[in-house]
Design a protein around this motif. Structure first.
Motif, PDB file in Angstrom:
ATOM      1  N   THR A  57     -24.395 -68.936  -7.333  1.00 15.79           N
ATOM      2  CA  THR A  57     -25.170 -69.804  -8.215  1.00 15.79           C
ATOM      3  C   THR A  57     -26.610 -69.906  -7.740  1.00 15.79           C
ATOM      4  O   THR A  57     -27.547 -69.841  -8.516  1.00 15.79           O
ATOM      5  CB  THR A  57     -24.541 -71.210  -8.264  1.00 15.79           C
ATOM      6  N   ALA A  58     -26.766 -70.060  -6.407  1.00 15.29           N
ATOM      7  CA  ALA A  58     -28.112 -70.171  -5.860  1.00 15.29           C
ATOM      8  C   ALA A  58     -28.917 -68.911  -6.128  1.00 15.29           C
ATOM      9  O   ALA A  58     -30.103 -68.964  -6.446  1.00 15.29           O
ATOM     10  CB  ALA A  58     -28.041 -70.457  -4.353  1.00 15.29           C
TER      11      ALA A  58
ATOM     12  N   CYS B 129     -30.739 -68.789  -9.422  1.00 14.66           N
ATOM     13  CA  CYS B 129     -31.817 -69.732  -9.722  1.00 14.66           C
ATOM     14  C   CYS B 129     -33.141 -68.986  -9.837  1.00 14.66           C
ATOM     15  O   CYS B 129     -33.492 -68.184  -8.977  1.00 14.66           O
ATOM     16  CB  CYS B 129     -31.923 -70.790  -8.634  1.00 14.66           C
ATOM     17  N   GLY B 130     -33.883 -69.293 -10.898  1.00 18.53           N
ATOM     18  CA  GLY B 130     -35.168 -68.658 -11.096  1.00 18.53           C
ATOM     19  C   GLY B 130     -36.291 -69.456 -10.471  1.00 18.53           C
ATOM     20  O   GLY B 130     -36.070 -70.474  -9.813  1.00 18.53           O
TER      21      GLY B 130
ATOM     22  N   ALA C 200     -36.540 -73.414 -10.776  1.00 13.51           N
ATOM     23  CA  ALA C 200     -35.589 -74.330 -10.158  1.00 13.51           C
ATOM     24  C   ALA C 200     -36.289 -75.249  -9.160  1.00 13.51           C
ATOM     25  O   ALA C 200     -37.312 -74.897  -8.566  1.00 13.51           O
ATOM     26  CB  ALA C 200     -34.477 -73.562  -9.459  1.00 13.51           C
TER      27      ALA C 200
ATOM     28  N   GLY D  49     -35.112 -76.157  -6.220  1.00 10.86           N
ATOM     29  CA  GLY D  49     -35.000 -75.466  -4.950  1.00 10.86           C
ATOM     30  C   GLY D  49     -34.946 -76.395  -3.756  1.00 10.86           C
ATOM     31  O   GLY D  49     -34.947 -77.622  -3.879  1.00 10.86           O
TER      32      GLY D  49
ATOM     33  N   ALA E 286     -26.290 -77.085  -7.487  1.00 14.85           N
ATOM     34  CA  ALA E 286     -26.265 -75.623  -7.467  1.00 14.85           C
ATOM     35  C   ALA E 286     -27.167 -75.043  -8.545  1.00 14.85           C
ATOM     36  O   ALA E 286     -27.860 -74.035  -8.330  1.00 14.85           O
ATOM     37  CB  ALA E 286     -24.834 -75.123  -7.646  1.00 14.85           C
ATOM     38  N   ASP E 287     -27.170 -75.672  -9.711  1.00 14.47           N
ATOM     39  CA  ASP E 287     -28.011 -75.182 -10.804  1.00 14.47           C
ATOM     40  C   ASP E 287     -29.493 -75.229 -10.450  1.00 14.47           C
ATOM     41  O   ASP E 287     -30.288 -74.441 -10.972  1.00 14.47           O
ATOM     42  CB  ASP E 287     -27.780 -76.016 -12.068  1.00 14.47           C
ATOM     43  N   GLN E 288     -29.872 -76.157  -9.559  1.00 14.47           N
ATOM     44  CA  GLN E 288     -31.267 -76.288  -9.139  1.00 14.47           C
ATOM     45  C   GLN E 288     -31.507 -75.756  -7.721  1.00 14.47           C
ATOM     46  O   GLN E 288     -32.609 -75.896  -7.183  1.00 14.47           O
ATOM     47  CB  GLN E 288     -31.695 -77.755  -9.206  1.00 14.47           C
ATOM     48  N   CYS E 289     -30.488 -75.149  -7.124  1.00 19.51           N
ATOM     49  CA  CYS E 289     -30.600 -74.621  -5.752  1.00 19.51           C
ATOM     50  C   CYS E 289     -31.086 -75.683  -4.773  1.00 19.51           C
ATOM     51  O   CYS E 289     -31.892 -75.409  -3.876  1.00 19.51           O
ATOM     52  CB  CYS E 289     -31.530 -73.414  -5.713  1.00 19.51           C
TER      53      CYS E 289
ATOM     54  N   GLU F  11     -34.389 -83.131 -12.527  1.00 17.35           N
ATOM     55  CA  GLU F  11     -35.549 -82.788 -13.358  1.00 17.35           C
ATOM     56  C   GLU F  11     -36.699 -83.749 -13.106  1.00 17.35           C
ATOM     57  O   GLU F  11     -37.872 -83.360 -13.114  1.00 17.35           O
ATOM     58  CB  GLU F  11     -35.170 -82.800 -14.839  1.00 17.35           C
TER      59      GLU F  11
ATOM     60  N   LYS G 271     -38.455 -82.648 -10.062  1.00 18.75           N
ATOM     61  CA  LYS G 271     -39.238 -81.442 -10.337  1.00 18.75           C
ATOM     62  C   LYS G 271     -40.493 -81.767 -11.140  1.00 18.75           C
ATOM     63  O   LYS G 271     -41.590 -81.287 -10.813  1.00 18.75           O
ATOM     64  CB  LYS G 271     -38.358 -80.431 -11.086  1.00 18.75           C
TER      65      LYS G 271
END
Length: 243
Positions: free
Chosen positions: A20-21, A24-25, A28, A30, A80-83, A227, A230
């Motif tokens: 998953t990590a 991440c683009g 993310a 991170g 995990a989606d955002q690392c 979010e 971020k």
């Protein structure tokens, strides 16, 4: 056989988290960096003790009261989606109930400490009862992870001289907090929790954030809360301890 199964489960969980990590683009949240602390009876968290060496705009994500079969997986997915990596302070009773889930948390790259055995008000207990609670939670942690816990967070942040001395003698770090979102009200909405996080960040500017992975509204709100971090330009710092 059980030992082998546990290792396999941990390996699979780590692989899933790593995959998953890897997906991440650049958008993310991170994890900006990792701080590796010594195994010692240190005291951190500006609300009660010394602040961690964090720069302005850096935060440490921490979660209390789990692992929760219903809610912790939702928190793990959002992270995990955002690392993003976090530290989970687990109760001994939940470690005994859900050892595989606890190992999954660590297998996905997060760190773990303990948060008492049954989350009592320590000030209401005798010294012997406090030490017994600590003993039980440490034993649960060692059974699940095979090592002694490196860190402890007091229930309700209610510290006692008895446990402070015991933790110092055992080289266990006390992790307090710098800011929180008061996320223990069942009726809380994602919008309310996000507003509290924004207000706390604006006030503190950095530090250890207290959240609760066992709390349903928090688990549901995690994608939004990450979010918020971020959007406001905050960087995640991960805590680990020397082996």
């Amino acid at each position: 056989m059980k030992r082998v199964q546990a290792l396999v489960i941990g390996a699979l969980a780590w692989s899933a988290g790593a995959a998953t990590a890897a997906g991440c683009g650049p958008g993310a949240l991170g994890t900006e960096r990792t701080i590796t602390l010594k195994r010692e009876g240190a005291l951190y968290g500006a609300q009660q003790h010394t602040a961690l060496p964090l720069e302005q705009g850096e935060v440490v994500l921490t979660f209390d009261d789990g692992p929760s079969v219903r809610n912790t997986p939702l928190v793990l997915k959002a992270l995990a989606d955002q690392c993003a990596k976090a530290t989970f302070f687990m109760e001994g009773r939940h470690l005994r109930e859900s050892p595989d889930l606890a190992r999954r948390v660590v297998g996905e790259g997060h760190s773990a400490g303990i948060h008492s055995d049954t989350h009592p008000h320590m000030m209401a207990l005798s010294a012997a009862q406090q030490l017994d609670d600590l003993k039980l939670s440490r034993a649960a942690y060692r059974t699940v992870f095979g090592v002694d816990t490196p860190a402890y967070r007091f229930p309700f942040l209610e510290e006692t001289p008895t446990l402070l001395e015991a933790l110092r003698s055992a080289d266990i770090t006390v992790a307090s907090i710098d800011l929180g979102i008061n996320d223990w009200i069942p009726e809380d909405t994602t919008e309310v929790l996000a507003q509290r996080l924004r207000a706390s960040l604006d006030k503190a500017g950095r530090g250890i954030i207290l959240m609760h992975d066992a709390n349903g509204p928090t688990a549901k709100a995690m994608p939004t809360l990450l979010e918020v971090l971020k959007e406001k330009g905050y960087k995640v710092v991960h805590l680990e301890w020397e082996k």
